[in-house]
Design an enzyme around this catalytic site. Structure first.
Site, mmCIF file in Angstrom:
data_model
loop_
_atom_site.group_PDB
_atom_site.id
_atom_site.type_symbol
_atom_site.label_atom_id
_atom_site.label_comp_id
_atom_site.label_asym_id
_atom_site.label_seq_id
_atom_site.Cartn_x
_atom_site.Cartn_y
_atom_site.Cartn_z
ATOM 1 N N HIS A 13 0.886 -1.019 -0.098
ATOM 2 C CA HIS A 13 -0.159 0.063 -0.269
ATOM 3 C C HIS A 13 0.761 1.626 -0.108
ATOM 4 O O HIS A 13 1.380 1.229 0.304
ATOM 5 C CB HIS A 13 -0.882 0.162 1.416
ATOM 6 C CG HIS A 13 -0.370 0.079 2.693
ATOM 7 N ND1 HIS A 13 -0.137 0.972 2.744
ATOM 8 C CD2 HIS A 13 0.146 -0.793 2.796
ATOM 9 C CE1 HIS A 13 0.959 0.604 4.283
ATOM 10 N NE2 HIS A 13 0.752 -0.324 4.961
ATOM 11 N N GLU A 52 -2.995 -7.124 6.980
ATOM 12 C CA GLU A 52 -1.581 -6.725 7.427
ATOM 13 C C GLU A 52 -1.650 -7.645 8.937
ATOM 14 O O GLU A 52 -2.716 -8.729 9.431
ATOM 15 C CB GLU A 52 -1.601 -5.567 8.065
ATOM 16 C CG GLU A 52 -0.471 -4.765 9.176
ATOM 17 C CD GLU A 52 0.396 -4.086 8.641
ATOM 18 O OE1 GLU A 52 1.352 -5.930 8.642
ATOM 19 O OE2 GLU A 52 1.121 -3.363 8.254
#
Length: 439
Positions: free
Chosen positions: A158, A264
């Protein structure tokens, strides 16, 4: 039931002669290659340096049986030279005589049982036929994999998030709700332009996206390279505007879905910055792969869920959904995916540095049903103001937009970035009780 009668001697001799002739031809090919050492020196050095051989294990990190991927890592140098005085022709013959099916390092999505090489001619016909059938099954699976494997599988971390700039925000904003900064959006848009330039025109592409806010926003930034959502700003209803934009993206050959298994690593709910900072320092001493954050996950936990994701990804390949795949995910998920697919040892995983924001790791189809590492692309950033002290930079080297960062573009590297030497903790495993050198 009576045992089967042995096969006819003449038939056995025919199969024996066939096997002997094949072996003679194979050995002849090896000898011919060894006679052209100067022309194939580079290839032989690569083959020897990454071969699963005790000759290559010259440091404490390199004793794991699955050690054939060291050439993926930054700073890797072949441990062997091709000097005849150091390695005899017999050494070369032994290292180059292992076929691809036997070296155990080629990852097949559906791995068949590999027939072990037998130095003796088979006594019974059914054993020879069984060996041929097993080899045939390998060829069939390789052919099948080569037809369904995508042209590329690209993993993108990201863009810069609010948490990358200010870690104190994690104490009041859930990790899954962290948004991109302005610089993060610029990174995502730059990643989209670079991706679109890499992919052949007209090829389909499918995105698999972590459901976290920053990864979905990164996907939106990337997708704007195919169609800018600003084109639909005249639609006042946001839901209708989003639906119209998504429809245009699908018309352009883009499809996507979210998968929480590539989210994550869990560091706990609301995170105390001081506790997390201490934990990140401790994990290098404890072992990066095994260290579990308080009320959170370890890298080994992420490894388990990414392993199940790989199974689903294979089924997606099998369905022929797209010619190219992009995973928009997080640094830990990229590292774990590489370790799982290429079967890195734990020592190798611990050497991997976290990818930079919007860094891309590229896997390309080799035409034989496998994906190989085709390098990584890292964003080059330039500061308008004075640079920060290098000692204050975090492991992921995220840059604060307040410093006036300018995105220059992408630069490609052949190998994966590694952590600084001070963060490497070699395992100390004894061969026996009296092996004091390991202590």
């Amino acid at each position: 039931m009576l045992p089967p009668s042995p096969p006819d001697d003449a038939l056995c001799n025919t199969y024996a002669q066939t096997i002997i002739e094949k072996r003679r031809k194979y050995q002849s090919d090896v000898n011919r290659q060894l006679g052209c050492m100067e022309e194939s020196q580079r290839l032989l050095v690569e083959r020897m340096s990454i071969s699963d051989s005790v000759l290559t294990r010259e440091n404490s990190l390199d004793f794991h049986p699955k050690n054939s991927n060291w050439s993926h890592f930054e700073g890797f140098t072949p441990a062997l030279s091709l000097s005849p005085s150091k390695h005899t022709l017999e050494d070369l013959r032994r290292l180059t005589s292992v076929s691809e099916e036997e070296d155990g390092e080629d990852f097949l999505w559906s791995e068949p049982p590999t027939a072990a090489r037998d130095r003796h001619v088979y006594e019974y016909t059914d054993k020879a036929l069984q060996n041929q059938m097993q080899q045939s099954s390998i060829d069939v699976i390789r052919d099948f994999n080569s037809k369904i494997m995508p042209s590329r599988l690209i993993m993108v971390r990201h863009g810069q998030s609010e948490g990358n700039v200010d870690e104190a925000l994690y104490s009041k904003i859930p990790d899954n709700a962290m948004r991109l900064t302005k610089l993060g959006w610029e990174m995502a848009r730059m990643a989209g332009k670079a991706l679109k330039e890499q992919l052949p025109k007209g090829e389909t592409i499918h995105f698999v996206v972590s459901p976290y806010t920053r990864t979905v926003e990164t996907f939106h930034g990337i997708a704007s390279a195919w169609c800018d959502p600003q084109e639909f700003k005249h639609i006042t209803n946001r839901n209708k505007r989003l639906k119209a934009w998504y429809s245009r993206l699908m018309e352009s050959g883009l499809t996507w879905h979210e998968d929480p298994r590539i989210r994550e690593q869990d560091f706990g709910n609301y995170q105390d910055p001081n506790i997390i900072k201490k934990a990140k320092s401790e994990r290098y001493k404890f072992g990066t792969f095994y260290y579990r954050f308080p009320h959170g996950e370890s890298a080994s936990d992420v490894f388990d869920r990414v392993s199940t994701f790989l199974d689903s990804l294979w089924r997606s390949f099998e369905s022929g959904r797209a010619q190219n795949y992009v995973l928009v995910t997080h640094g830990i998920s990229i590292r774990v995916f590489l370790a799982r697919y290429f079967r890195y040892s734990i020592d190798q995983f611990n050497l991997l540095a976290n990818p930079q924001n919007c860094e891309m790791v590229i896997l390309a189809h080799d035409g034989r049903g496998r994906l190989h590492l085709d390098g990584r692309c890292e964003l080059e950033l330039r500061q308008r103001a004075a640079k920060n002290n290098a000692d204050e930079k975090e492991e992921s080297d995220d840059v604060d937009e307040k410093n006036g960062t300018v995105i220059v573009g992408y630069k490609k590297y052949e190998r994966l970035r590694t952590v600084p030497p001070q963060h490497v903790r070699p395992r100390k495993v004894r061969m026996c009780h009296d092996d004091d050198e390991a202590s």
